[in-house]
Design an enzyme around this catalytic site. Structure first.
Site, PDB file in Angstrom:
ATOM      1  N   GLY A 270       0.791  -1.220   0.000  1.00 43.60           N
ATOM      2  CA  GLY A 270       0.000   0.000   0.000  1.00 43.60           C
ATOM      3  C   GLY A 270       0.821   1.266   0.000  1.00 43.60           C
TER       4      GLY A 270
ATOM      5  N   CYS B 177      -0.614  -7.864  -2.937  1.00 45.45           N
ATOM      6  CA  CYS B 177      -1.024  -9.232  -3.253  1.00 45.45           C
ATOM      7  C   CYS B 177      -1.145  -9.443  -4.759  1.00 45.45           C
ATOM      8  CB  CYS B 177      -2.334  -9.560  -2.553  1.00 45.45           C
ATOM      9  SG  CYS B 177      -3.621  -8.298  -2.764  1.00 45.45           S
ATOM     10  N   ASN B 178      -1.762  -8.492  -5.465  1.00 43.50           N
ATOM     11  CA  ASN B 178      -1.920  -8.634  -6.909  1.00 43.50           C
ATOM     12  C   ASN B 178      -0.582  -8.575  -7.631  1.00 43.50           C
ATOM     13  OD1 ASN B 178      -4.786  -8.924  -7.476  1.00 43.50           O
ATOM     14  ND2 ASN B 178      -5.031  -6.876  -6.609  1.00 43.50           N
TER      15      ASN B 178
ATOM     16  N   HIS C 284      -8.898 -12.531  -5.153  1.00 42.19           N
ATOM     17  CA  HIS C 284      -8.851 -11.832  -6.433  1.00 42.19           C
ATOM     18  C   HIS C 284      -8.744 -12.878  -7.554  1.00 42.19           C
ATOM     19  CE1 HIS C 284      -8.081  -8.133  -4.275  1.00 42.19           C
ATOM     20  NE2 HIS C 284      -6.882  -8.518  -3.880  1.00 42.19           N
TER      21      HIS C 284
END
Length: 350
Positions: free
Chosen positions: A118, A148-149, A228
């Site tokens: 982030g 994470c992505n 996701h």
């Protein structure tokens, strides 16, 4: 006594998992965890897991009133790192707070720190995925474990890049709307561009780890909490078959090729697999690629992958600790140690 002592600043979705992961390693230990609210997580950290708890100076009284035992303040433990034997802080605080902590605490104390995805890339010397650029983090003072992505894309695209000559990459990211415990986020009855601009920020973030990859991304949010999903299109500059790609993924670390046809046709069923495997918090550290989705047609590779957003970055944080402190210079040896301690598998037990 462990070789490296680690403070986890922020004990939420990622922080509690990183704390447990560090605690599971033979060569590092949890010096303590930091919480700002005297909630059930703080109580569990102390009373169930036995982690020393540190809190901000202005929150001490709240924890005293709640009857939750603390060991001191985060300001004290960081600014007096040598006295406490503190080697590394893993900052798992919400977006933007990590950069502020760097300025007010870590730089003043001369303490190494790891940040999460982030934060902006500029917060650290290296944006990190162990399989892609472990050596770049050796001895670094500040490292950012990407989101994470980004971690998921770097794992699978990095694997492909090692084996084949790639052209342009296009990815559509279907993001979960919130983590399972979050009740203030959405949407709950909509599909929302996130962001509405194309390309999205995810492609440039991949390039902070793999600067020479040509990638464009777009993203939407959907009303689910579990995982996701990525739909990936890769132009190939050499002749490659679907079997070649499957073989590459099956040989790679932290990637599972899973059969859609065996009851694993959705993110819900993948999470159920995590439960059935007995994973704590049903964590899936691995990136799961549906075997049937892997297809090469007219020089273009297509595949779909699922990403457990709460878990896939956790092994990277452990490897980053080893790299920064130079506990282990060999990336494979570090990943061996991390994966063994966490039960990470390179192929599903199916």
């Amino acid at each position: 006594m462990a070789d490296v002592s680690v403070l986890i600043n922020g004990y939420g979705t990622i922080g509690k998992r990183v704390a447990d992961a560090v605690d599971a390693q033979r060569d590092m230990e949890v010096l303590g965890v930091v919480k700002t609210s005297p909630d059930y997580l703080a109580r569990l950290a102390v009373e169930e897991y036995g982690y020393p708890l540190f809190v901000p100076e202005d929150r001490v009284e709240r924890f005293e009133d709640a009857g939750i035992e603390t060991e001191g303040t985060v300001e004290d433990v960081v600014l007096n790192a040598e006295d406490y034997g503190l080697d590394v802080v893993v900052d798992c605080t919400p977006e933007g707070i990590g950069a502020r902590n760097k300025e007010t605490l870590y730089e003043k104390a001369g303490v190494k720190a790891i940040f999460q995805g982030g934060e902006e890339a500029e917060v650290a010397e290296v944006s990190f995925v162990a399989q892609c650029n472990y050596e770049e983090a050796l001895g670094a003072d500040y490292v950012r474990c990407v989101s994470c992505n980004t971690t998921a894309l770097c794992r699978t695209l990095g694997t492909l890049k090692e084996e084949f000559e790639l052209g342009r990459v296009y990815v559509t990211i279907v993001r979960r709307a919130a983590d399972p415990h979050q009740v203030k986020k959405g949407p709950i009855n909509a599909i929302a561009p996130n962001p509405v601009t194309v390309p999205s920020h995810h492609g440039p973030d991949v390039k902070t780890v793999m600067p020479d990859i040509d990638i464009t991304t777009a993203a939407v949010k959907v009303p689910t909490t579990l995982m996701h999903m990525h739909v990936v299109r890769v132009e190939l500059k050499e002749e490659v078959t679907s079997d070649d790609v499957i073989d590459a993924f099956e040989e790679a670390r932290r990637i599972w090729v899973v059969p859609h046809g065996e009851g694993l046709g959705s993110t819900a069923e993948l999470i159920e697999l995590g439960r059935d495997l007995g994973r704590k918090r049903y964590d899936l550290y691995e990136i799961l690629v549906w075997e049937e989705s892997i297809n090469v047609e007219d020089g273009v590779l297509y595949y779909m992958q699922a990403v457990h957003q709460e878990a896939d970055v956790v092994p990277e944080n452990v490897d980053a600790i080893r790299a920064m402190t130079e506990l282990e210079e060999d990336p494979e040896a570090s990943m061996d140690a991390t994966d063994s301690a966490l039960g990470v598998l390179n192929s599903p037990p199916l």
